[in-house]
Design a protein around this motif. Sequence first.
Motif, PDB file in Angstrom:
ATOM      1  N   LEU A   1       0.957  -1.329   0.185  1.00 19.28           N
ATOM      2  CA  LEU A   1       0.202   0.035  -0.005  1.00 19.28           C
ATOM      3  C   LEU A   1       0.817   1.065  -0.083  1.00 19.28           C
ATOM      4  CD1 LEU A   1      -2.815   1.427   0.584  1.00 19.28           C
ATOM      5  CD2 LEU A   1      -2.202   1.109   2.985  1.00 19.28           C
ATOM      6  N   ILE A   2       1.775   1.472   0.937  1.00 24.51           N
ATOM      7  CA  ILE A   2       2.624   2.431   1.163  1.00 24.51           C
ATOM      8  C   ILE A   2       3.539   2.645  -0.386  1.00 24.51           C
ATOM      9  CG2 ILE A   2       4.458   3.461   2.301  1.00 24.51           C
ATOM     10  CD1 ILE A   2       1.721   3.593   3.497  1.00 24.51           C
ATOM     11  N   GLU A   3       3.801   1.533  -0.740  1.00 26.37           N
ATOM     12  CA  GLU A   3       4.840   1.552  -2.088  1.00 26.37           C
ATOM     13  C   GLU A   3       3.995   1.932  -3.176  1.00 26.37           C
ATOM     14  OE1 GLU A   3       7.926   1.522  -2.569  1.00 26.37           O
ATOM     15  OE2 GLU A   3       7.963   1.197  -0.324  1.00 26.37           O
ATOM     16  N   ALA A   4       2.633   1.742  -3.128  1.00 26.58           N
ATOM     17  CA  ALA A   4       1.757   2.135  -4.200  1.00 26.58           C
ATOM     18  C   ALA A   4       1.502   3.586  -4.308  1.00 26.58           C
ATOM     19  CB  ALA A   4       0.354   1.379  -4.087  1.00 26.58           C
ATOM     20  N   PHE A   5       1.697   4.167  -3.057  1.00 31.18           N
ATOM     21  CA  PHE A   5       1.281   5.567  -2.756  1.00 31.18           C
ATOM     22  C   PHE A   5       2.719   6.208  -3.192  1.00 31.18           C
ATOM     23  CE2 PHE A   5      -2.472   4.968  -0.180  1.00 31.18           C
ATOM     24  CZ  PHE A   5      -3.212   5.943  -0.904  1.00 31.18           C
ATOM     25  N   ALA A   6       3.632   5.821  -2.662  1.00 30.36           N
ATOM     26  CA  ALA A   6       5.206   6.187  -3.009  1.00 30.36           C
ATOM     27  C   ALA A   6       5.615   6.363  -4.694  1.00 30.36           C
ATOM     28  CB  ALA A   6       6.330   5.318  -2.095  1.00 30.36           C
ATOM     29  N   GLY A   7       5.094   5.370  -5.066  1.00 28.64           N
ATOM     30  CA  GLY A   7       5.265   5.288  -6.477  1.00 28.64           C
ATOM     31  C   GLY A   7       4.558   6.397  -7.313  1.00 28.64           C
ATOM     32  N   ARG A   8       3.442   6.697  -6.747  1.00 29.93           N
ATOM     33  CA  ARG A   8       2.632   7.869  -7.481  1.00 29.93           C
ATOM     34  C   ARG A   8       3.425   9.286  -7.249  1.00 29.93           C
ATOM     35  NH1 ARG A   8      -2.075   9.095  -9.788  1.00 29.93           N
ATOM     36  NH2 ARG A   8      -2.922  11.360  -9.274  1.00 29.93           N
ATOM     37  N   TYR A   9       3.979   9.198  -5.976  1.00 24.57           N
ATOM     38  CA  TYR A   9       4.515  10.448  -5.598  1.00 24.57           C
ATOM     39  C   TYR A   9       6.145  10.736  -5.827  1.00 24.57           C
ATOM     40  CZ  TYR A   9      -0.410  11.257  -4.516  1.00 24.57           C
ATOM     41  OH  TYR A   9      -1.678  11.363  -4.559  1.00 24.57           O
ATOM     42  N   ALA A  10       6.783   9.799  -6.336  1.00 25.62           N
ATOM     43  CA  ALA A  10       8.220   9.502  -6.123  1.00 25.62           C
ATOM     44  C   ALA A  10       8.788  10.796  -6.763  1.00 25.62           C
ATOM     45  CB  ALA A  10       8.657   8.278  -6.780  1.00 25.62           C
ATOM     46  N   THR A  11       8.237  11.110  -8.115  1.00 22.63           N
ATOM     47  CA  THR A  11       8.738  12.469  -8.720  1.00 22.63           C
ATOM     48  C   THR A  11       8.271  13.852  -8.365  1.00 22.63           C
ATOM     49  OG1 THR A  11       7.648  11.941 -10.449  1.00 22.63           O
ATOM     50  CG2 THR A  11       9.761  10.861 -10.447  1.00 22.63           C
ATOM     51  N   ALA A  12       7.260  13.813  -7.416  1.00 20.63           N
ATOM     52  CA  ALA A  12       6.709  15.016  -7.189  1.00 20.63           C
ATOM     53  C   ALA A  12       7.492  15.580  -6.224  1.00 20.63           C
ATOM     54  CB  ALA A  12       5.230  14.669  -6.626  1.00 20.63           C
ATOM     55  N   HIS A  13       7.516  16.937  -6.107  1.00 21.70           N
ATOM     56  CA  HIS A  13       8.081  17.829  -5.215  1.00 21.70           C
ATOM     57  C   HIS A  13       7.103  17.720  -3.934  1.00 21.70           C
ATOM     58  CE1 HIS A  13      10.632  20.748  -3.027  1.00 21.70           C
ATOM     59  NE2 HIS A  13       9.476  21.585  -2.809  1.00 21.70           N
ATOM     60  N   ILE A  14       7.264  17.055  -2.788  1.00 14.38           N
ATOM     61  CA  ILE A  14       6.468  16.993  -1.425  1.00 14.38           C
ATOM     62  C   ILE A  14       7.327  17.530  -0.387  1.00 14.38           C
ATOM     63  CG2 ILE A  14       5.040  15.938   0.015  1.00 14.38           C
ATOM     64  CD1 ILE A  14       4.411  14.153  -2.552  1.00 14.38           C
ATOM     65  N   ASP A  15       7.026  18.442   0.207  1.00 14.63           N
ATOM     66  CA  ASP A  15       7.751  18.877   1.261  1.00 14.63           C
ATOM     67  C   ASP A  15       7.175  18.247   2.734  1.00 14.63           C
ATOM     68  OD1 ASP A  15       9.696  20.887   0.259  1.00 14.63           O
ATOM     69  OD2 ASP A  15       7.682  21.896  -0.138  1.00 14.63           O
ATOM     70  N   ALA A  16       5.971  17.915   2.833  1.00 11.69           N
ATOM     71  CA  ALA A  16       5.459  17.329   3.807  1.00 11.69           C
ATOM     72  C   ALA A  16       4.058  16.248   3.474  1.00 11.69           C
ATOM     73  CB  ALA A  16       5.039  18.333   4.873  1.00 11.69           C
ATOM     74  N   VAL A  17       3.800  15.606   4.002  1.00 15.03           N
ATOM     75  CA  VAL A  17       2.533  14.902   4.241  1.00 15.03           C
ATOM     76  C   VAL A  17       1.660  15.081   5.298  1.00 15.03           C
ATOM     77  CG1 VAL A  17       1.481  12.715   4.233  1.00 15.03           C
ATOM     78  CG2 VAL A  17       3.423  12.888   2.862  1.00 15.03           C
ATOM     79  N   ALA A  18       0.549  15.573   5.243  1.00 12.36           N
ATOM     80  CA  ALA A  18      -0.526  16.029   6.203  1.00 12.36           C
ATOM     81  C   ALA A  18      -1.353  14.843   6.238  1.00 12.36           C
ATOM     82  CB  ALA A  18      -1.103  17.177   6.056  1.00 12.36           C
ATOM     83  N   GLY A  19      -1.491  14.039   7.348  1.00 15.12           N
ATOM     84  CA  GLY A  19      -2.083  12.894   7.824  1.00 15.12           C
ATOM     85  C   GLY A  19      -3.240  13.488   8.660  1.00 15.12           C
ATOM     86  N   ILE A  20      -4.339  12.899   8.517  1.00 14.81           N
ATOM     87  CA  ILE A  20      -5.603  13.265   9.165  1.00 14.81           C
ATOM     88  C   ILE A  20      -5.929  12.168  10.134  1.00 14.81           C
ATOM     89  CG2 ILE A  20      -8.035  13.857   9.030  1.00 14.81           C
ATOM     90  CD1 ILE A  20      -7.607  14.756   6.085  1.00 14.81           C
ATOM     91  N   ASP A  21      -6.105  12.822  11.428  1.00 18.01           N
ATOM     92  CA  ASP A  21      -6.400  12.005  12.521  1.00 18.01           C
ATOM     93  C   ASP A  21      -7.577  11.231  12.232  1.00 18.01           C
ATOM     94  OD1 ASP A  21      -6.715  11.165  15.396  1.00 18.01           O
ATOM     95  OD2 ASP A  21      -6.956  13.282  16.012  1.00 18.01           O
TER      96      ASP A  21
END
Length: 175
Positions: free
Chosen positions: A39-59
């Motif tokens: 699951l984490i790899e599926a998301f990471a693959g989507r965003y691997a080349t995106a410039h992301i400074d932070a992930v905001a995770g919801i409670d």
Amino acid sequence: MDTGYFYDRIRTVPDWPEPGVQFRDITPLLRDGEAFAELIEAFAGRYATAHIDAVAGIDARGFIVGAALAYRLRCGFIPVRKAGKLPFDTVCESYSLEYGQSTVEVHTDAADPGDHVLVVDDLIATGGTILAAAKLMQRLGAKIVETAVIIDLPALGGSARLKDAGIAGFALLTY
């Protein structure tokens, strides 16, 4: 990866939290170490080349996926909490739920102006929670890269609300 792999690990709990609701339970997916990693790899693959400074995770379930994804992407993690849970100066956003009203908040220094933030949760239903989290990030001056969820329930209108607000959304699975 075939998304059927993930569908097979989502449990449907009928009539919870009230009659007529088909609750999509991700805990079997999280319990399966290999599936959680995929699951984490599926998301990471989507965003691997995106410039992301932070992930905001919801409670609270967005913390699970968001923190693991932030670690994998080597970026910061921002906890978007329910009201009253953070100890420092906060900014908050209220929103409507299927069953009432709620509020989420972040620290005022959670994101800097211009930061590229990915907002993550487990599921999007009516969209109130994820839209409120995205608005919080925007109020701090951050740019929303996208919102990402494991499950979209499009019949409840949340993904359409995001689109109408000009916020891109991605869902791994749709029910």
